[in-house]
Design a protein around this motif. Structure first.
Motif, mmCIF file in Angstrom:
data_model
loop_
_atom_site.group_PDB
_atom_site.id
_atom_site.type_symbol
_atom_site.label_atom_id
_atom_site.label_comp_id
_atom_site.label_asym_id
_atom_site.label_seq_id
_atom_site.Cartn_x
_atom_site.Cartn_y
_atom_site.Cartn_z
ATOM 1 N N THR A 74 0.848 -1.199 0.000
ATOM 2 C CA THR A 74 0.000 0.000 0.000
ATOM 3 C C THR A 74 0.883 1.249 0.000
ATOM 4 O OG1 THR A 74 -1.761 -1.152 1.169
ATOM 5 C CG2 THR A 74 -1.775 1.255 1.303
ATOM 6 N N ASP A 175 1.132 -3.722 -9.505
ATOM 7 C CA ASP A 175 0.858 -4.134 -8.130
ATOM 8 C C ASP A 175 0.997 -5.662 -8.074
ATOM 9 O OD1 ASP A 175 -0.221 -4.970 -5.765
ATOM 10 O OD2 ASP A 175 -2.129 -3.898 -5.968
ATOM 11 N N GLN A 178 -0.366 -9.984 -5.186
ATOM 12 C CA GLN A 178 -0.847 -11.365 -5.217
ATOM 13 C C GLN A 178 0.068 -12.315 -5.987
ATOM 14 O OE1 GLN A 178 -3.252 -12.721 -3.496
ATOM 15 N NE2 GLN A 178 -3.972 -10.818 -2.599
ATOM 16 N N LYS A 201 2.813 -11.713 1.967
ATOM 17 C CA LYS A 201 1.906 -12.664 1.305
ATOM 18 C C LYS A 201 2.759 -13.808 0.742
ATOM 19 C CE LYS A 201 -1.427 -8.988 0.320
ATOM 20 N NZ LYS A 201 -2.795 -9.187 0.787
HETATM 21 C C1 LIG Z 1 -3.865 -6.740 -5.167
HETATM 22 C C2 LIG Z 1 -3.559 -6.149 -3.809
HETATM 23 N N1 LIG Z 1 -3.017 -4.924 -3.727
HETATM 24 C C3 LIG Z 1 -2.736 -4.352 -2.539
HETATM 25 C C4 LIG Z 1 -2.969 -5.010 -1.352
HETATM 26 C C5 LIG Z 1 -2.655 -4.315 -0.063
HETATM 27 O O1 LIG Z 1 -1.745 -5.062 0.700
HETATM 28 P P1 LIG Z 1 -1.231 -4.503 2.094
HETATM 29 O O2 LIG Z 1 -2.448 -4.293 2.927
HETATM 30 O O3 LIG Z 1 -0.342 -5.590 2.604
HETATM 31 O O4 LIG Z 1 -0.494 -3.236 1.861
HETATM 32 C C6 LIG Z 1 -3.530 -6.293 -1.376
HETATM 33 C C7 LIG Z 1 -3.837 -7.002 -0.125
HETATM 34 O O5 LIG Z 1 -4.751 -7.752 -0.013
HETATM 35 C C8 LIG Z 1 -3.822 -6.872 -2.643
HETATM 36 O O6 LIG Z 1 -4.350 -8.092 -2.729
#
Ligand SMILES: Cc1ncc(COP(=O)(O)O)c(C=O)c1O
Length: 343
Positions: A74, A175, A178, A201
């Motif tokens: 994020t 991004d 995943q 993740k």
């Molecule tokens: C595609 C995607 N982007 C961004 C995020 C945000 O991840 P984080 O909360 O670890 O920053 C996630 C988390 O589920 C995600 O699946």
């Protein structure tokens, strides 16, 4: 036995080498990185640099110094979007974005006057490269795409979009929340200028770790300013990497844990991990399709998805299913909008 199936949110369990490395650092070292000149601080610094090198190797990036650490994907996405986009810039994005991208873009649209075009996807979450090409305008500064939808699991045509972005001289931000750690990513071959990833993740590291691979010479304004451990008399954020985008004491213990996770991934091999995930996905898709009243969304072909299977069961709200599975079967799943409400 507890069965944890919430890996799209965060992976569990971690390889034991991860907590072992964190424990060892906290108990036996404890020095900060980039600051002290005593032996333990230099050792800590070396371990942080080793993690940068492992990440550069994993994503085929040629300069570990432009692997910037953040606290999460994020933060990495906010850094790339807010650090680069200026009023009047146009951005092309997918209709599958997580709020980490979407809320950031909407905020920039409202407060900075950027313009957004959303590329539609099919019901299965598939994107047609022709739609991406059609969305580009003369003021398009950036294309930002998720590598795989966290709701439908569908893998996006990143290499094709990268080639298109390169041809049009547009920045390409991916991004990889995943996919990093389970699908091979090559920033050079796939023409990815900016790769945002999270450590907790599929990279199997601890929470509080993430980063941005800067594979371009775009000018990125730092999100925060502060101490970097060097050039302290200079009154602004240094313009060299990684210090340009890293201010404040780093999450050294987390980064060392992430380094141990990367060593585990390298020893296992992404191909082996992906193969196991495919096998489990095929098994789960077959078994689930026999549940009366179930409706499964997204592609039924494991080669087109990461390990996410969204479903509803007729006459039951999702929260009820998740609660039942947890309480009666000790199976942990996720229910709700998954931070990607448009999907
Ligand atoms: C595609 C995607 N982007 C961004 C995020 C945000 O991840 P984080 O909360 O670890 O920053 C996630 C988390 O589920 C995600 O699946």
């Amino acid at each position: 036995m507890d069965i944890f199936l919430d890996n799209a949110a965060t992976s569990f369990p971690k390889p034991l080498a991860v907590p072992d490395a964190i424990y060892d650092y906290i108990v036996n070292n404890g020095g900060t990185s980039g600051r002290g000149s005593y032996e333990k601080a230099i050792l800590a610094d070396g371990l942080v640099y080793q993690t940068r090198k492992s990440l550069a190797k994993l994503f085929n990036h040629d300069d570990p110094k432009t692997v910037v650490f953040t606290s999460s994907v994020t933060e990495s996405l906010n850094l790339a979007l807010k650090g680069i986009l200026k009023p009047g810039d146009h951005v092309v994005t997918s209709s599958l974005e997580h709020n980490a991208v979407w809320r950031c873009l909407k905020t920039l649209e409202r407060d900075q006057g950027i313009h957004i075009t959303v590329v539609p996807a099919t019901e299965q979450g598939e994107t047609d490269i022709k739609d991406v090409a059609a969305a580009i305008t003369p003021t398009t500064k950036m294309i930002v795409f998720t590598h795989a939808s966290n709701v439908l699991g569908t893998i996006q045509p990143i290499a094709e979009i990268g080639a298109l972005a390169r041809k049009k001289n547009i920045l390409f931000l991916v991004d990889a929340a995943q996919t990093a750690g389970v699908i091979p990513i090559d920033v050079q071959e796939q023409n990815i200028d900016l790769l945002a990833f999270t450590g907790h993740k599929s990279l199997l590291g601890p929470m509080g770790t993430g980063g941005l691979i800067v594979n371009c010479d775009a000018n990125i304004d730092p999100l925060i300013s502060g101490g970097t451990g060097g050039d302290s008399a200079y009154e602004y954020q240094p313009d060299y990497y990684p210090n340009h985008l890293e201010a404040g004491t780093m999450n050294v213990s987390g980064i060392i844990g992430l380094g141990a996770a990367l060593a585990f991934l390298e020893a296992e091999g992404l191909e082996t991990i992906r193969h196991k995930e495919d096998t489990l996905m095929d098994y789960a898709l077959n078994a689930l399709s026999e549940v009366p009243g179930i409706e499964i969304y997204g592609p039924r072909d494991s080669s087109k998805t990461v390990g996410v299977i969204p479903f509803n069961i007729e006459d039951h709200v999702p929260e009820e299913i998740a609660f039942y599975l947890d309480q009666e079967c000790h199976v942990m799943i996720r229910s709700g909008l998954h931070c990607a409400p448009s999907v």
